[in-house]
Design a protein around this motif. Sequence first.
Motif, PDB file in Angstrom:
ATOM      1  N   LYS A  45       0.829  -1.216   0.000  1.00  0.00           N
ATOM      2  CA  LYS A  45       0.000   0.000   0.000  1.00  0.00           C
ATOM      3  C   LYS A  45       0.856   1.256   0.000  1.00  0.00           C
ATOM      4  CE  LYS A  45      -4.229  -1.853   2.082  1.00  0.00           C
ATOM      5  NZ  LYS A  45      -5.193  -1.756   3.214  1.00  0.00           N
ATOM      6  N   LEU A  46       1.924   1.243   0.775  1.00  0.00           N
ATOM      7  CA  LEU A  46       2.793   2.422   0.820  1.00  0.00           C
ATOM      8  C   LEU A  46       3.529   2.594  -0.501  1.00  0.00           C
ATOM      9  CD1 LEU A  46       3.951   4.798   2.310  1.00  0.00           C
ATOM     10  CD2 LEU A  46       5.550   3.259   3.480  1.00  0.00           C
ATOM     11  N   HIS A  47       3.976   1.502  -1.087  1.00  0.00           N
ATOM     12  CA  HIS A  47       4.630   1.584  -2.401  1.00  0.00           C
ATOM     13  C   HIS A  47       3.665   2.134  -3.442  1.00  0.00           C
ATOM     14  CE1 HIS A  47       6.098  -0.031  -6.306  1.00  0.00           C
ATOM     15  NE2 HIS A  47       7.281   0.268  -5.797  1.00  0.00           N
ATOM     16  N   VAL A  77       3.382   5.915  -2.991  1.00  0.00           N
ATOM     17  CA  VAL A  77       4.553   6.602  -3.558  1.00  0.00           C
ATOM     18  C   VAL A  77       4.420   6.714  -5.071  1.00  0.00           C
ATOM     19  CG1 VAL A  77       7.039   6.408  -3.974  1.00  0.00           C
ATOM     20  CG2 VAL A  77       6.109   5.915  -1.697  1.00  0.00           C
ATOM     21  N   THR A  78       4.031   5.627  -5.704  1.00  0.00           N
ATOM     22  CA  THR A  78       3.888   5.620  -7.164  1.00  0.00           C
ATOM     23  C   THR A  78       2.823   6.604  -7.620  1.00  0.00           C
ATOM     24  OG1 THR A  78       4.550   3.283  -7.205  1.00  0.00           O
ATOM     25  CG2 THR A  78       3.444   4.149  -9.166  1.00  0.00           C
ATOM     26  N   GLU A  79       1.692   6.642  -6.922  1.00  0.00           N
ATOM     27  CA  GLU A  79       0.597   7.543  -7.298  1.00  0.00           C
ATOM     28  C   GLU A  79       1.001   9.009  -7.131  1.00  0.00           C
ATOM     29  OE1 GLU A  79      -2.470   6.813  -8.690  1.00  0.00           O
ATOM     30  OE2 GLU A  79      -1.335   4.948  -8.993  1.00  0.00           O
ATOM     31  N   ILE A  80       1.706   9.332  -6.057  1.00  0.00           N
ATOM     32  CA  ILE A  80       2.130  10.718  -5.844  1.00  0.00           C
ATOM     33  C   ILE A  80       3.142  11.135  -6.899  1.00  0.00           C
ATOM     34  CG2 ILE A  80       3.404  12.238  -4.280  1.00  0.00           C
ATOM     35  CD1 ILE A  80       2.017  10.915  -1.967  1.00  0.00           C
ATOM     36  N   GLN A  81       4.041  10.234  -7.247  1.00  0.00           N
ATOM     37  CA  GLN A  81       5.014  10.557  -8.300  1.00  0.00           C
ATOM     38  C   GLN A  81       4.312  10.824  -9.626  1.00  0.00           C
ATOM     39  OE1 GLN A  81       7.447   7.038  -7.907  1.00  0.00           O
ATOM     40  NE2 GLN A  81       9.073   8.145  -6.833  1.00  0.00           N
ATOM     41  N   LYS A  82       3.300  10.001  -9.943  1.00  0.00           N
ATOM     42  CA  LYS A  82       2.536  10.229 -11.170  1.00  0.00           C
ATOM     43  C   LYS A  82       1.761  11.535 -11.095  1.00  0.00           C
ATOM     44  CE  LYS A  82       1.785   5.345 -12.382  1.00  0.00           C
ATOM     45  NZ  LYS A  82       0.761   4.265 -12.483  1.00  0.00           N
ATOM     46  N   GLY A  83       1.149  11.787  -9.923  1.00  0.00           N
ATOM     47  CA  GLY A  83       0.376  13.005  -9.746  1.00  0.00           C
ATOM     48  C   GLY A  83       1.217  14.257  -9.857  1.00  0.00           C
ATOM     49  N   SER A  84       2.450  14.177  -9.404  1.00  0.00           N
ATOM     50  CA  SER A  84       3.349  15.327  -9.502  1.00  0.00           C
ATOM     51  C   SER A  84       3.606  15.688 -10.951  1.00  0.00           C
ATOM     52  CB  SER A  84       4.670  15.012  -8.804  1.00  0.00           C
ATOM     53  OG  SER A  84       5.604  16.040  -8.999  1.00  0.00           O
TER      54      SER A  84
END
Length: 565
Positions: A543-545, A548-555
């Motif tokens: 879930k934490l990984h 991280v992936t979603e926030i990187q994409k969102g950025s």
Amino acid sequence: MNLEPRACVNMAAASSSNTCGLMERSLRERAPMLLTDLYQFTMAYAYWRAGRHQEPAAFELFFRDDPFGGGFSLFAGLHDCLLFLRSFRFTDEDVEFLRSVLPPVTDPAFFQFLRGLDCSGVTLRSVPEGTVVFARVPLMEVAGPLAVVQLLETSLLCLVNYASLVCSNAARFRLAAGPKRKLLEMGLRRAQGPDGGLTASRYTHVGGFDLTSNVQAGFLFGIPVAGTMAHSYVTSFTSLAEVRPQTLVALNGEPDPVDIISLTKGWLSRVCELLGGEPGKIHEGELAAFLSYAIAYPQNFMPVIDSYSVGCSGLLNFCAVALTLCELDYKPVGVRLDSGDLCRLSLDVRRVFRLCGEHFSVSAFDSLIIVGSNNISEESMAELNKKENEIDVVGVGTHLVTCTRQPSLGCVYKLVEVRGMPRMKISEEPEKSTVPGRKAVYRLVDAEGHPFLDLVCLAVESPPEAGVSLSCYPLMCGNSLVSVTPAQVTCLRQEVFTKGQVTHPLCSAAETRVKVQSSLQTLHPRHKRLQEPDSYTVALSEKLHHLVTEIQKGSTNNSNFLLAN
């Protein structure tokens, strides 16, 4: 072997009733409120000016690489952090100084805000002090009003960084020395200032050293203190005429003082005859120094014997004075070697001790202690263990307290959540990116009782269970998913401060020292090898990984906000 109390001038530890008060006062003197970076105040003002200062936020403290090229670190400094948080409050004098250094446009009401600040709204969750820890594991989570937890950054980093580094360095020295040899920290004169010296004495004891030369550390922290004598004391004497007084009363109760100089001269002649010593090469001033010290401290006689020549003078003079003390029913302690080939010299010294003990039927010579000190490093300590030697105690200074192999641990303090929303630093250097969100940290242990993986999860996730398989993503390994099954699971962090109060018992240096050794014993030998250790695995939950992936994409997706309607 045990270093007897009279092997040194021991200081009584401060009584338990006032020790905490002494340490708290010492901490306020060493880490006052203004011992921080200016930009903490300018950021706090900007938060306040925007009305964001009370927003709930969370920061994490961690380090990125295990120190000294090793496979682990020790977490230290929590005790001081807790005392700092408990006494966090700006004085009128502090605020007036800030008024003079912040830009003139700063709203005067901000200074009133600072004057009323404390840590009553702060919660600290932390790994216990003295725990073996690894790179990138969040050691502390500091949660509370945004302005306050921002202001704490520099102070907490200052209190944890060096303490953890020097504690880890001490643990490596202890591993290099082995469990039996006594270790004496004697680095105060080489430390980076008085606070560096005091912190080093405390946390090297926590890390595995037995004794310190630092008297103030003994007073504040209850660490056993020890000392012998300096070469300057020996070289300050030139003749036996300088010995005052020249008599000593025997310990057996005989009332008449004994002419100790005549008695020692007689023993010196017998020692020279036994060992083939040349009287013409024996330094009279050295003998005078030894005698003068023995008269002052007949139960604590432990001189340095290499001021001139160990074999031709120092060892012979010691044996003569020591035999004199034994005749008067005192028990000499031993010698210190501070130059030359310590291993070879220690063998020569022990051989002479045994020979004198047997020839003169003096059993006290069987238990004499040999202390070695000569710019000892981790490498030379390890080398010492490979060679035959008779050194009982090793004194270490410069390389221990200055951490010459690595001057900083590099702890950082990063924002992970504001207003319940995860925050992440996304860097052009991947190793400097942070992991967002409030977390729980679990240590997974194998069937043999060795930790093998630290799992970082979101705080809202259910904890892993012993005997149940789980999947996770090891850090710095891309998107590699691994499956593990722990035999035991331990929650690493606990709440230690909330609502302005320390909520977990404060441990003494001695108690934390025991925790360090216990924690190190659980670690697999492959992780605590001093050279080329195996890397320990730190991993993110699925879930934490994913977060991280979603926030990187969102950025990336949010980078065109200027083009939005």
